[in-house]
Design an enzyme around this catalytic site. Structure first.
Site, PDB file in Angstrom:
ATOM      1  N   GLU A  25       0.308 -15.862 -20.233  1.00 54.06           N
ATOM      2  CA  GLU A  25      -0.960 -16.238 -20.319  1.00 54.06           C
ATOM      3  C   GLU A  25      -1.459 -17.472 -19.830  1.00 54.06           C
ATOM      4  O   GLU A  25      -0.750 -18.465 -19.729  1.00 54.06           O
ATOM      5  CB  GLU A  25      -1.258 -16.323 -21.753  1.00 54.06           C
ATOM      6  CG  GLU A  25      -2.753 -16.632 -22.228  1.00 54.06           C
ATOM      7  CD  GLU A  25      -3.084 -16.673 -23.992  1.00 54.06           C
ATOM      8  OE1 GLU A  25      -2.009 -16.309 -24.517  1.00 54.06           O
ATOM      9  OE2 GLU A  25      -3.954 -16.150 -24.161  1.00 54.06           O
ATOM     10  N   GLU A 169      -6.411  -9.112 -30.264  1.00 48.24           N
ATOM     11  CA  GLU A 169      -6.739  -9.416 -31.557  1.00 48.24           C
ATOM     12  C   GLU A 169      -8.206  -9.440 -32.192  1.00 48.24           C
ATOM     13  O   GLU A 169      -8.687 -10.226 -32.789  1.00 48.24           O
ATOM     14  CB  GLU A 169      -6.029 -10.876 -31.893  1.00 48.24           C
ATOM     15  CG  GLU A 169      -4.591 -10.749 -31.482  1.00 48.24           C
ATOM     16  CD  GLU A 169      -3.810 -12.052 -31.886  1.00 48.24           C
ATOM     17  OE1 GLU A 169      -4.591 -13.157 -32.004  1.00 48.24           O
ATOM     18  OE2 GLU A 169      -2.756 -12.217 -31.792  1.00 48.24           O
ATOM     19  N   TYR A 235       4.413 -12.382 -34.757  1.00 48.27           N
ATOM     20  CA  TYR A 235       5.111 -13.886 -34.288  1.00 48.27           C
ATOM     21  C   TYR A 235       6.004 -14.333 -35.664  1.00 48.27           C
ATOM     22  O   TYR A 235       5.499 -13.820 -36.810  1.00 48.27           O
ATOM     23  CB  TYR A 235       4.212 -14.756 -34.115  1.00 48.27           C
ATOM     24  CG  TYR A 235       3.409 -14.546 -32.819  1.00 48.27           C
ATOM     25  CD1 TYR A 235       4.042 -14.980 -31.885  1.00 48.27           C
ATOM     26  CD2 TYR A 235       2.287 -14.233 -32.812  1.00 48.27           C
ATOM     27  CE1 TYR A 235       3.597 -14.892 -30.634  1.00 48.27           C
ATOM     28  CE2 TYR A 235       1.745 -14.107 -31.425  1.00 48.27           C
ATOM     29  CZ  TYR A 235       2.333 -14.330 -30.256  1.00 48.27           C
ATOM     30  OH  TYR A 235       1.746 -14.298 -29.080  1.00 48.27           O
ATOM     31  N   GLU A 291       2.657  -8.638 -27.956  1.00 45.80           N
ATOM     32  CA  GLU A 291       3.045 -10.278 -28.135  1.00 45.80           C
ATOM     33  C   GLU A 291       3.913 -10.327 -29.286  1.00 45.80           C
ATOM     34  O   GLU A 291       3.787  -9.882 -30.255  1.00 45.80           O
ATOM     35  CB  GLU A 291       1.861 -10.919 -28.593  1.00 45.80           C
ATOM     36  CG  GLU A 291       0.816 -11.401 -27.222  1.00 45.80           C
ATOM     37  CD  GLU A 291      -0.511 -12.061 -27.568  1.00 45.80           C
ATOM     38  OE1 GLU A 291      -0.322 -13.156 -28.749  1.00 45.80           O
ATOM     39  OE2 GLU A 291      -1.323 -11.795 -27.094  1.00 45.80           O
ATOM     40  N   GLN A 340       6.275 -16.475 -24.568  1.00 46.25           N
ATOM     41  CA  GLN A 340       5.485 -15.918 -23.361  1.00 46.25           C
ATOM     42  C   GLN A 340       6.812 -16.367 -22.268  1.00 46.25           C
ATOM     43  O   GLN A 340       7.780 -16.974 -22.757  1.00 46.25           O
ATOM     44  CB  GLN A 340       4.525 -16.537 -23.075  1.00 46.25           C
ATOM     45  CG  GLN A 340       3.136 -16.326 -24.129  1.00 46.25           C
ATOM     46  CD  GLN A 340       1.947 -16.970 -23.602  1.00 46.25           C
ATOM     47  OE1 GLN A 340       1.597 -17.119 -22.454  1.00 46.25           O
ATOM     48  NE2 GLN A 340       0.907 -16.687 -24.332  1.00 46.25           N
TER      49      GLN A 340
HETATM   50  O1  AHR Z   1       0.514 -16.051 -27.421  1.00 46.71           O
HETATM   51  C1  AHR Z   1      -0.396 -17.082 -27.866  1.00 46.71           C
HETATM   52  C2  AHR Z   1      -1.642 -16.415 -28.700  1.00 46.71           C
HETATM   53  O2  AHR Z   1      -1.279 -15.807 -29.758  1.00 46.71           O
HETATM   54  C3  AHR Z   1      -2.548 -15.468 -27.978  1.00 46.71           C
HETATM   55  O3  AHR Z   1      -3.371 -15.979 -27.008  1.00 46.71           O
HETATM   56  C4  AHR Z   1      -3.134 -14.828 -29.020  1.00 46.71           C
HETATM   57  O4  AHR Z   1      -3.456 -13.415 -28.735  1.00 46.71           O
HETATM   58  C5  AHR Z   1      -2.509 -14.897 -30.037  1.00 46.71           C
HETATM   59  O5  AHR Z   1      -2.813 -15.310 -31.188  1.00 46.71           O
END
Ligand code: AHR
Length: 441
Positions: A25, A169, A235, A291, A340
């Site tokens: 990104e 999102e 995450y 992600e 990432q």
């Molecule tokens: O990966 C970082 C951020 O996490 C991305 O921009 C977003 O999609 C998510 O909240």
């Protein structure tokens, strides 16, 4: 002694190689400094893309790369990133740290990058009027104004956009759109998101947050017929959102919190899969984790939204656990993109000016790469708590067994029992990634 039984004849489903996909990104130093240094840099590069990073990533057989966001995609105007560099608009990345960007990395540079990595392009775009024009610019062979503009900018042939994500999102930071309204938005943009040759672009609707099974239900019910895939983000962190703990793990409690949170992903995946099965028992619609990874405290002295964190053996461990889960549900999970690739969150590569290093997570992707496109095998264990997965290539000539042990104080002695004996004692190679402390990096 623990035992692992693998039946090389009991194939399950194919592990889609795209589970080993990546995400890059415009955020922090992922694109600028990470992939892109510009043509005039002293750092060896090809058309501005740094060669050391390419060389390292080529080893991983990256199947697919997602760009331009994430959150950045929602505010990205692709026209700012085409044409001669001196004419490109300088922008302030209002989404992340107000960093000033010169847009020298845009559509053409992204496709150059994919070409250098020999991977497919996953364009993640916003739900805005300019999206159909961007698709036309990238994929049109006709005399359309957008195709003409592309040719003027030096690219005659259209590119192939394999995957297209609509919105990021949207139920949260990407607009707080309520679940009942979101399918309408998706419908509106997916209808015009088409290339003029065929309709081969794989369209991905933005899905719910990990614990929002209701959103999945609504989305599948209303637009299930018109999507190819639905995305989920997940995450992992220890500590709360405001006080994330450092990548340098300090306690055993934190170590095991992290592993158990990684394992717990499976429960939520089971629920999402059940929702999808309700409307799509044939499993036509793919589940896509575009992600995923660890989200820890930024390194001291770096910008809060640069999301630059260290990467230790603990990250490597959760990468294995999660990749194994993705493989296990590979009849539904068809793609995943670690967040990432470079310098951001659970990065595989870190750079500092001309220096570049491979993180523990990089080595996981390297060691597990032979699972890509393999047939998952039935694997059972006895007296073991290790996390295991095994697959065999379609040709049937190579078996890959990967295993993750998170014990802090014991080694297991393991006997592998290949029940059909096909592979026994032929050209066995073994690799281990071991940390001498909890935050080895
Ligand atoms: O990966 C970082 C951020 O996490 C991305 O921009 C977003 O999609 C998510 O909240």
């Amino acid at each position: 002694m623990g035992q692992i039984f693998i039946s090389s004849k009991k194939e399950q489903h194919q592990v889609n190689k795209n589970i080993y996909g990546h995400f890059a990104e415009n955020i922090g130093r992922c694109i600028y400094d990470g992939f892109w240094v510009g043509k005039n840099s002293n750092i060896p590069n090809h058309n501005g893309i740094r060669l050391d990073v390419i060389e390292a990533l080529k080893e991983l057989n990256i199947p697919v790369l997602r760009w331009s966001g994430g959150g950045f995609a929602d505010e990205y105007h692709w026209k700012d990133g085409i044409g001669p560099n001196e004419q490109r608009k300088t922008i302030v990345n209002t989404r992340y740290d107000d960093v000033v960007e010169n847009n020298h990395f845009g559509t053409h540079e992204f496709f150059d990058l994919c070409e250098m990595l020999d991977c497919e392009a996953y364009i993640s775009g916003n739900v805005a009027q300019e999206m159909p024009e961007w698709i036309e610019y990238m994929t049109s062979e006709s005399e359309s104004s957008m195709a003409h503009e592309r040719k003027k900018n030096g690219r005659d042939e259209p590119w192939e956009v394999a995957f297209l994500g609509l919105g990021d999102e949207t139920g949260g930071r990407g607009g707080n759109i309520p679940p009942k309204y979101h399918p309408d938005i998706y419908q509106r943009y997916q209808a015009y998101a088409r290339n003029d040759i065929d309709s081969s672009i794989y369209k991905i609707a933005c899905g719910p947050s990990m614990d929002n099974h209701y959103w999945m239900d609504v989305l599948m019910r209303i637009v299930g017929q018109h999507v190819d895939g639905i995305s989920l983000h997940h995450y992992l962190r220890t500590g709360d959102w405001e006080n994330k703990s450092s990548a340098f793990c300090c306690s055993e409690k934190e170590w095991f919190t992290f592993t158990s949170r990684a394992e717990m992903m499976e429960d939520s995946i089971i629920e999402h899969c059940a929702m999808m099965d309700k409307y799509d028992p044939e499993k036509r619609v793919g589940l896509i984790f575009d992600e995923w990874g660890s989200w820890l405290a930024v390194e001291p002295g770096t910008k809060p939204e640069s999301l630059y964190q260290q990467n230790t053996i603990r990250d490597a461990m959760i990468a294995v656990i999660i990749l194994h889960i993705f493989q296990k549900y590979g009849d539904r999970i068809v793609m995943a993109n670690i967040a990432q690739t470079v310098n951001v969150l659970q990065a595989l590569i870190l750079t500092d000016d001309e220096k570049m290093l491979k993180t523990p997570t990089y080595h996981v992707f390297e060691m597990l790469k032979d699972h890509q496109d393999g047939m998952l095998l039935e694997t059972r264990e006895k007296h073991l708590s290790e996390n295991i997965s095994s697959s065999v290539t379609k040709k049937g000539d190579t078996m890959t067994i990967s295993l993750c042990s998170y014990s802090l104080d014991t080694f297991s002695i393991i006997e592998y029992i290949l029940e059909d004996g096909v592979f026994a004692e032929k050209d066995i190679q073994a690799y281990a990634l071991i940390g001498d402390k909890m935050d080895a990096h």
